[in-house]
Design a protein around this motif. Sequence first.
Motif, PDB file in Angstrom:
ATOM      1  N   SER A 184      -5.839  -9.830   5.312  1.00 25.82           N
ATOM      2  CA  SER A 184      -5.276  -9.483   6.620  1.00 25.82           C
ATOM      3  C   SER A 184      -3.755  -9.432   6.581  1.00 25.82           C
ATOM      4  N   TYR A 185      -3.205  -8.503   7.315  1.00 26.83           N
ATOM      5  CA  TYR A 185      -1.753  -8.384   7.520  1.00 26.83           C
ATOM      6  C   TYR A 185      -0.959  -8.329   6.209  1.00 26.83           C
ATOM      7  N   VAL A 186      -1.527  -7.779   5.148  1.00 23.92           N
ATOM      8  CA  VAL A 186      -0.791  -7.762   3.865  1.00 23.92           C
ATOM      9  C   VAL A 186       0.500  -6.967   4.001  1.00 23.92           C
ATOM     10  N   ASP A 187       1.568  -7.519   3.414  1.00 23.93           N
ATOM     11  CA  ASP A 187       2.829  -6.771   3.363  1.00 23.93           C
ATOM     12  C   ASP A 187       2.928  -6.077   1.998  1.00 23.93           C
ATOM     13  N   ASP A 188       4.005  -5.355   1.796  1.00 18.32           N
ATOM     14  CA  ASP A 188       4.134  -4.576   0.558  1.00 18.32           C
ATOM     15  C   ASP A 188       4.205  -5.455  -0.688  1.00 18.32           C
ATOM     16  N   ALA A 244      -6.052  -5.455  16.776  1.00 19.83           N
ATOM     17  CA  ALA A 244      -4.734  -5.288  16.144  1.00 19.83           C
ATOM     18  C   ALA A 244      -4.796  -5.674  14.670  1.00 19.83           C
ATOM     19  N   GLU A 245      -5.534  -6.746  14.364  1.00 28.13           N
ATOM     20  CA  GLU A 245      -5.651  -7.176  12.958  1.00 28.13           C
ATOM     21  C   GLU A 245      -6.265  -6.062  12.109  1.00 28.13           C
ATOM     22  N   ILE A 246      -7.286  -5.417  12.654  1.00 33.62           N
ATOM     23  CA  ILE A 246      -7.922  -4.312  11.918  1.00 33.62           C
ATOM     24  C   ILE A 246      -6.919  -3.184  11.711  1.00 33.62           C
ATOM     25  N   GLU A 247      -6.260  -2.787  12.786  1.00 34.37           N
ATOM     26  CA  GLU A 247      -5.392  -1.606  12.709  1.00 34.37           C
ATOM     27  C   GLU A 247      -4.210  -1.821  11.771  1.00 34.37           C
ATOM     28  N   VAL A 248      -3.543  -2.968  11.922  1.00 32.62           N
ATOM     29  CA  VAL A 248      -2.371  -3.258  11.087  1.00 32.62           C
ATOM     30  C   VAL A 248      -2.795  -3.381   9.622  1.00 32.62           C
ATOM     31  N   THR A 249      -3.882  -4.120   9.379  1.00 28.26           N
ATOM     32  CA  THR A 249      -4.332  -4.348   8.003  1.00 28.26           C
ATOM     33  C   THR A 249      -4.788  -3.046   7.355  1.00 28.26           C
ATOM     34  N   ALA A 250      -5.561  -2.264   8.088  1.00 23.00           N
ATOM     35  CA  ALA A 250      -6.125  -1.035   7.508  1.00 23.00           C
ATOM     36  C   ALA A 250      -5.034  -0.068   7.084  1.00 23.00           C
ATOM     37  N   VAL A 286     -13.945 -15.550  -9.361  1.00 26.16           N
ATOM     38  CA  VAL A 286     -13.447 -16.257  -8.172  1.00 26.16           C
ATOM     39  C   VAL A 286     -13.243 -15.267  -7.036  1.00 26.16           C
ATOM     40  N   VAL A 287     -13.760 -15.608  -5.874  1.00 31.84           N
ATOM     41  CA  VAL A 287     -13.571 -14.798  -4.669  1.00 31.84           C
ATOM     42  C   VAL A 287     -12.869 -15.663  -3.632  1.00 31.84           C
ATOM     43  N   ALA A 288     -11.904 -15.071  -2.925  1.00 32.94           N
ATOM     44  CA  ALA A 288     -11.075 -15.862  -2.021  1.00 32.94           C
ATOM     45  C   ALA A 288     -11.010 -15.256  -0.623  1.00 32.94           C
ATOM     46  N   HIS A 289     -11.143 -16.146   0.374  1.00 32.73           N
ATOM     47  CA  HIS A 289     -10.946 -15.773   1.774  1.00 32.73           C
ATOM     48  C   HIS A 289      -9.446 -15.870   2.054  1.00 32.73           C
ATOM     49  N   CYS A 290      -8.811 -14.750   2.364  1.00 32.46           N
ATOM     50  CA  CYS A 290      -7.358 -14.705   2.593  1.00 32.46           C
ATOM     51  C   CYS A 290      -7.080 -13.952   3.888  1.00 32.46           C
ATOM     52  N   ARG A 291      -6.783 -14.708   4.950  1.00 34.57           N
ATOM     53  CA  ARG A 291      -6.570 -14.043   6.243  1.00 34.57           C
ATOM     54  C   ARG A 291      -5.085 -13.874   6.552  1.00 34.57           C
ATOM     55  N   ASN A 292      -4.225 -13.864   5.537  1.00 36.08           N
ATOM     56  CA  ASN A 292      -2.836 -13.484   5.796  1.00 36.08           C
ATOM     57  C   ASN A 292      -2.225 -12.929   4.516  1.00 36.08           C
ATOM     58  N   VAL A 313      -1.424  -7.388  -5.689  1.00 36.25           N
ATOM     59  CA  VAL A 313      -2.835  -7.010  -5.846  1.00 36.25           C
ATOM     60  C   VAL A 313      -2.972  -5.889  -6.873  1.00 36.25           C
ATOM     61  N   VAL A 314      -2.107  -4.883  -6.742  1.00 34.85           N
ATOM     62  CA  VAL A 314      -2.173  -3.739  -7.664  1.00 34.85           C
ATOM     63  C   VAL A 314      -1.900  -4.212  -9.093  1.00 34.85           C
ATOM     64  N   GLU A 315      -0.872  -5.042  -9.229  1.00 36.76           N
ATOM     65  CA  GLU A 315      -0.482  -5.509 -10.555  1.00 36.76           C
ATOM     66  C   GLU A 315      -1.568  -6.372 -11.196  1.00 36.76           C
ATOM     67  N   ALA A 316      -2.190  -7.223 -10.387  1.00 34.83           N
ATOM     68  CA  ALA A 316      -3.198  -8.138 -10.941  1.00 34.83           C
ATOM     69  C   ALA A 316      -4.544  -7.444 -11.172  1.00 34.83           C
ATOM     70  N   GLY A 317      -4.753  -6.326 -10.491  1.00 35.77           N
ATOM     71  CA  GLY A 317      -6.040  -5.642 -10.634  1.00 35.77           C
ATOM     72  C   GLY A 317      -7.163  -6.316  -9.855  1.00 35.77           C
ATOM     73  N   SER A 318      -6.820  -7.070  -8.809  1.00 36.57           N
ATOM     74  CA  SER A 318      -7.864  -7.686  -7.975  1.00 36.57           C
ATOM     75  C   SER A 318      -8.592  -6.597  -7.189  1.00 36.57           C
ATOM     76  N   ALA A 319      -9.838  -6.848  -6.846  1.00 38.78           N
ATOM     77  CA  ALA A 319     -10.589  -5.946  -5.968  1.00 38.78           C
ATOM     78  C   ALA A 319     -10.497  -6.472  -4.541  1.00 38.78           C
ATOM     79  N   LEU A 320     -10.639  -5.572  -3.565  1.00 36.80           N
ATOM     80  CA  LEU A 320     -10.525  -5.960  -2.156  1.00 36.80           C
ATOM     81  C   LEU A 320     -11.796  -5.652  -1.386  1.00 36.80           C
ATOM     82  N   CYS A 321     -12.152  -6.584  -0.518  1.00 35.40           N
ATOM     83  CA  CYS A 321     -13.299  -6.395   0.375  1.00 35.40           C
ATOM     84  C   CYS A 321     -12.840  -6.826   1.770  1.00 35.40           C
TER      85      CYS A 321
END
Length: 448
Positions: free
Chosen positions: A247-251, A293-299, A222-228, A257-265
């Motif tokens: 996008s805009y992921v918080d801690d 701003a979305e790029i900078e904050v997310t990156a 399963v691959v998911a589009h997640c813009r927040n 993500v780390v716990e589940a072992g999902s990959a990010l693109c």
Amino acid sequence: MASILIRGGTLIDGTGSAARPGEDVLLRDGKVAAVGPSLAADADTEIVEAAGRTVMPGLIDAHTHLTFGEPTGNDELFNHRTEAYSSMLSAYNARKVLRAGVTSVLDADCLWNIGVELRDAIESGIVEGPRMRAGGQALMTMLGGTAGRMIADEGRTGYATVVTGRDVMVNEIRRQIKYGVDWIKIMVTGLIPSMKGPEVKVWNIDELRTVCDTAHELNTKVVAHCRNSDSTRDAARAGVDLIYHASYVDDEALEAVVEAGSALCPTFTLLGNLADYGAKIGTAPELLDVFRAEIEVTAKQLAKAHAAGVPFLAGSETGFAVTPVGEWHARELEMFVEYMGMTPMEAIVAATRNGAFAMRAEGELGTLEVGRIADVLVIDGDPLRDVRMLQDRERIVEVIKDGRRIDITTPIPERKQRASDQVRFLAACPLTRSLALTEADLERLSHV
Ligand SMILES: [Zn+2]
């Protein structure tokens, strides 16, 4: 099948280990047969001289839309295409992708079931293109996706299918698997016009779990589009295998993500192109800063995930007017270096070895080690000195897929606008690769 010996290049093998000058790579029967200095070749081995050049795995683009055909908007996509024309356009586009040095793509959602059929047509040799893994139409709740109210309340619209309730959801996943998808794509965020803000989460976690459980039971990812952030968090917790954008992921979401072992693109390329060139295709000026701003904050946040060992894949969102086919696949590497602080080597690993996950071919694809699939590029220059070189078609001097050299020099006919096209892509989209590199860049690159 004949053998090919790529002789004397500097090898970047895709594993992340240091480049090795003066290596030969022997390809036989579609696989890497040997790697090392001064390999012997028999009489019928074809020799590719690579002295002074870089030899590396073919690029893997984990986020493409080859069936979309570069629309300027959803109206064109939803209301002015036919299945037959879209199929032919997709086959035409597939050739361009391969010539750009992209030997594999994940095309996660598509018009009709064209992505899946294109994958099979390429595999059976009737269409030339990259190796593909494909999804069907993206699953949406009634709230829709990025196309807002253009998505009908139920049924199929363009690349989308609305799933109302658990049974419909389960049946749609089973139907797509029956017709051959490799991945299920879901749009976890969407635009709600009355909210006038950025995308919001339009699925609840129980629904996400239903999707993941149903797909996983049938050996489908399963691959998911997640813009927040909360969509990224819930997608990871529900078991989504690959997350686009984040996008805009918080801690808290990063932890999930780390716990589940999902990959990010993350697919910064589309936003980067909009920020840099959106003005040329009529994007409102105030939006350009929003994209940046979305790029900078997310990156900045995603750099933490990278440091924590989360696998990153390179994706370009190729297929829209602002990301024309065959032009922008390697820009994501530049953005990883510029915004996330990756080294060029780490960016190359994201676009080669890590991409094998999207292709469901880990350990078979994405590195140049003995026994791996023989997808190889020869680059005139050193991309470790400037990774943007991989966007320069003049620098890609050899593309080999499945151990076979691809003709990258005979011109492909130019696509002209047909009378019934409700698009302005040729006139409205003057983006070409040469715009990505300034004159100063080109001057500098020519001295690398
Ligand atoms: Zn996409």
